[in-house]
Every structure is written in C-alpha cells, then in structure tokens.
Scaffold this motif. Structure first.
Motif, PDB file in Angstrom:
ATOM      1  N   PRO A  54      26.427 -38.939   6.416  1.00  0.00           N
ATOM      2  CA  PRO A  54      27.696 -38.606   5.765  1.00  0.00           C
ATOM      3  C   PRO A  54      27.575 -37.335   4.917  1.00  0.00           C
ATOM      4  O   PRO A  54      26.641 -37.180   4.139  1.00  0.00           O
ATOM      5  CB  PRO A  54      27.970 -39.846   4.912  1.00  0.00           C
ATOM      6  N   GLY A  55      28.535 -36.438   5.107  1.00  0.00           N
ATOM      7  CA  GLY A  55      28.526 -35.164   4.401  1.00  0.00           C
ATOM      8  C   GLY A  55      28.012 -34.013   5.237  1.00  0.00           C
ATOM      9  O   GLY A  55      28.236 -32.848   4.883  1.00  0.00           O
ATOM     10  N   ARG A 110      27.757 -31.537   8.667  1.00  0.00           N
ATOM     11  CA  ARG A 110      28.754 -30.959   9.555  1.00  0.00           C
ATOM     12  C   ARG A 110      28.092 -29.895  10.412  1.00  0.00           C
ATOM     13  O   ARG A 110      26.956 -29.475  10.136  1.00  0.00           O
ATOM     14  CB  ARG A 110      29.904 -30.332   8.754  1.00  0.00           C
ATOM     15  N   THR A 154      34.661 -36.367  14.013  1.00  0.00           N
ATOM     16  CA  THR A 154      35.772 -35.528  14.437  1.00  0.00           C
ATOM     17  C   THR A 154      35.208 -34.281  15.095  1.00  0.00           C
ATOM     18  O   THR A 154      34.615 -33.418  14.432  1.00  0.00           O
ATOM     19  CB  THR A 154      36.671 -35.146  13.258  1.00  0.00           C
ATOM     20  N   ARG A 176      38.661 -37.365  18.167  1.00  0.00           N
ATOM     21  CA  ARG A 176      37.907 -38.459  17.563  1.00  0.00           C
ATOM     22  C   ARG A 176      36.869 -38.979  18.556  1.00  0.00           C
ATOM     23  O   ARG A 176      37.219 -39.451  19.640  1.00  0.00           O
ATOM     24  CB  ARG A 176      38.877 -39.563  17.158  1.00  0.00           C
ATOM     25  N   ASP A 216      33.393 -31.703  12.317  1.00  0.00           N
ATOM     26  CA  ASP A 216      33.876 -31.695  10.940  1.00  0.00           C
ATOM     27  C   ASP A 216      32.963 -32.563  10.067  1.00  0.00           C
ATOM     28  O   ASP A 216      32.169 -33.360  10.573  1.00  0.00           O
ATOM     29  CB  ASP A 216      35.310 -32.217  10.893  1.00  0.00           C
ATOM     30  N   THR A 217      33.074 -32.407   8.777  1.00  0.00           N
ATOM     31  CA  THR A 217      32.230 -33.156   7.833  1.00  0.00           C
ATOM     32  C   THR A 217      32.290 -34.652   8.135  1.00  0.00           C
ATOM     33  O   THR A 217      33.360 -35.251   8.180  1.00  0.00           O
ATOM     34  CB  THR A 217      32.692 -32.898   6.392  1.00  0.00           C
ATOM     35  N   LEU A 218      31.113 -35.239   8.359  1.00  0.00           N
ATOM     36  CA  LEU A 218      31.038 -36.645   8.740  1.00  0.00           C
ATOM     37  C   LEU A 218      31.369 -37.539   7.549  1.00  0.00           C
ATOM     38  O   LEU A 218      30.824 -37.371   6.458  1.00  0.00           O
ATOM     39  CB  LEU A 218      29.641 -36.969   9.265  1.00  0.00           C
ATOM     40  N   LYS A 219      32.251 -38.509   7.788  1.00  0.00           N
ATOM     41  CA  LYS A 219      32.647 -39.439   6.739  1.00  0.00           C
ATOM     42  C   LYS A 219      31.763 -40.684   6.775  1.00  0.00           C
ATOM     43  O   LYS A 219      31.258 -41.080   7.813  1.00  0.00           O
ATOM     44  CB  LYS A 219      34.115 -39.835   6.919  1.00  0.00           C
ATOM     45  N   ASP A 220      31.587 -41.283   5.617  1.00  0.00           N
ATOM     46  CA  ASP A 220      30.812 -42.512   5.522  1.00  0.00           C
ATOM     47  C   ASP A 220      31.571 -43.646   6.214  1.00  0.00           C
ATOM     48  O   ASP A 220      32.785 -43.573   6.412  1.00  0.00           O
ATOM     49  CB  ASP A 220      30.568 -42.860   4.058  1.00  0.00           C
ATOM     50  N   GLY A 221      30.849 -44.674   6.598  1.00  0.00           N
ATOM     51  CA  GLY A 221      31.481 -45.797   7.261  1.00  0.00           C
ATOM     52  C   GLY A 221      30.456 -46.725   7.862  1.00  0.00           C
ATOM     53  O   GLY A 221      29.280 -46.688   7.497  1.00  0.00           O
TER      54      GLY A 221
END
Length: 213
Positions: A125-126, A128, A154, A170, A191-196
């Motif tokens: 996460p964070g 890119r 993304t 996506r 794009d900047t990877l989101k946490d999940g």
C-alpha cells in the motif's frame, strides 16, 4: 473516464484497444503454483528497491527470473543476464510462469509467444508505478503479458503519448492484461495502491512477461 468495474470471479475477455485485452480471472486456476514459484524466485534473488537513472528509489520492490532480468540504476535501464546484487544468473523461469504467459498471449491473439524474461514486482500500500512504455526489448513484435495477484489495483492505460489521459482499469486477483501489435508502445502504469484485503494479504504481485532478446 470513470474506473472500469470488471468482474473478478468469472473469466471474460474485455478489449482495451486494438491489440490489447483484459482477461479477468485468467490466472486464478494456477494461482497457488504462481505463488509458490514467486517464493522460490525471491529466495534465490531477493526483492529489492531499484534506483532510477535520476537517482530516485522506486517504491515498488522488484526481482526477475528468466534468461535475462530488467534492472535500473544510475547508469540506465537495461536487461542483464546476471543479478547485479549477487553476480549470479537470475533464477530460471518456472514452467507455470511460461505456460500461463503463452496461454494468455494465445488467448489475446498472439500465438507463439515465448518469453525469456519475467519482471516480478511487489507492491505494498502506497506504492505506484508512473506512466511508461516498455521499450528496452530488442523486438517490439512480441506482446507484453501482465499478471496481477493480490490487492486490487488501478491500472492506468494511456496512449502513444505520455500526455494522453489514461483510462482507469480495475485489476483484481488473477487478472491478466496482454498488449501488442498496434498497442505495444502504449503508456501504462499503476496508480497508488490502496490498503485492503486479498487472498494473499495486504500486498500485490505483478508478473510482467517479455521477449527481451
């Protein structure tokens, strides 16, 4: 353009452009083989954060397998037959990797693809990857095959100029994108990877297959 919301559990072929397709869930049947192979590759050639020619530390950790590996440092971007950190040849490409790449390329209309390099990216996460073209290969007639595992990302699918506004696609666990022919030099990025959450935890692997030499 709004983000393309594509199904993750069913195999579908979604055109992105002439010469480019998004194959949803294509790698899901062999995900365990791929993950086992990544573990073996990273044990022999550990993930590392490479440096761009401009001196920037990349947020994505990388390693390679195959006859050659893609590397970057202050001297430039290139393919090298040896891991610059160990001086040893890169690990051999696992058959599960090569078979998946051939099958995905064939599904996209590129029969006979025989990759000799696979760049393995590890996103947390964070991290890119900025818009770029894959242009260090000797022959642009062969396609690129990109496999996503883990966290949803993304994918930024641009045009033939860096200034072209990218679409947002996506990519779910097991998705594959293939591009070649008229789409081979398309600018693309992540794009900047989101946490999940994902089947492999809070990270994402990307396997990028190429014919480098």
């Amino acid at each position: 353009m709004s983000e393309t919301d594509l199904f993750g559990d069913e195999e579908r072929t979604n055109p992105l452009a002439p010469g480019a397709v998004h194959l949803t869930a294509f790698a899901r049947p062999v995900e365990n083989d791929l993950l086992d192979a990544i573990a073996g590759i990273s044990e022999a050639a550990p993930f590392r954060h490479m440096t761009t020619p401009g001196g920037w530390r990349m947020s994505v950790a990388m390693t390679n397998c195959g006859n050659v590996g893609w590397v970057t440092d202050r001297t430039g971007y290139r393919y090298d037959a040896r891991d610059p950190e160990t001086g040893r040849p890169w690990p051999e490409m696992p058959e599960a990797f090569a078979m998946l790449a051939r099958q995905a390329a064939g599904k996209a209309g590129f029969e006979g693809f025989d990759p000799d390099a696979c760049l393995v990216n590890r996103y947390e996460p964070g991290s890119r990857l900025s818009l770029h073209q894959d242009r260090n290969e000797r022959d642009f007639d062969c396609p690129i095959v990109s496999v996503s595992l883990g966290l949803t990302a993304t994918f930024l699918w641009g045009g033939l100029s860096r200034s072209d506004r990218p679409r947002r696609v996506r990519l779910l666990h097991g998705d594959v994108v293939v591009w070649g022919g008229p789409a081979r030099m398309t600018f693309h990025g992540v794009d900047t990877l989101k946490d999940g959450e994902s089947p492999i935890g809070p990270l994402r692997y990307n396997l990028t297959f190429r014919k480098a030499r």
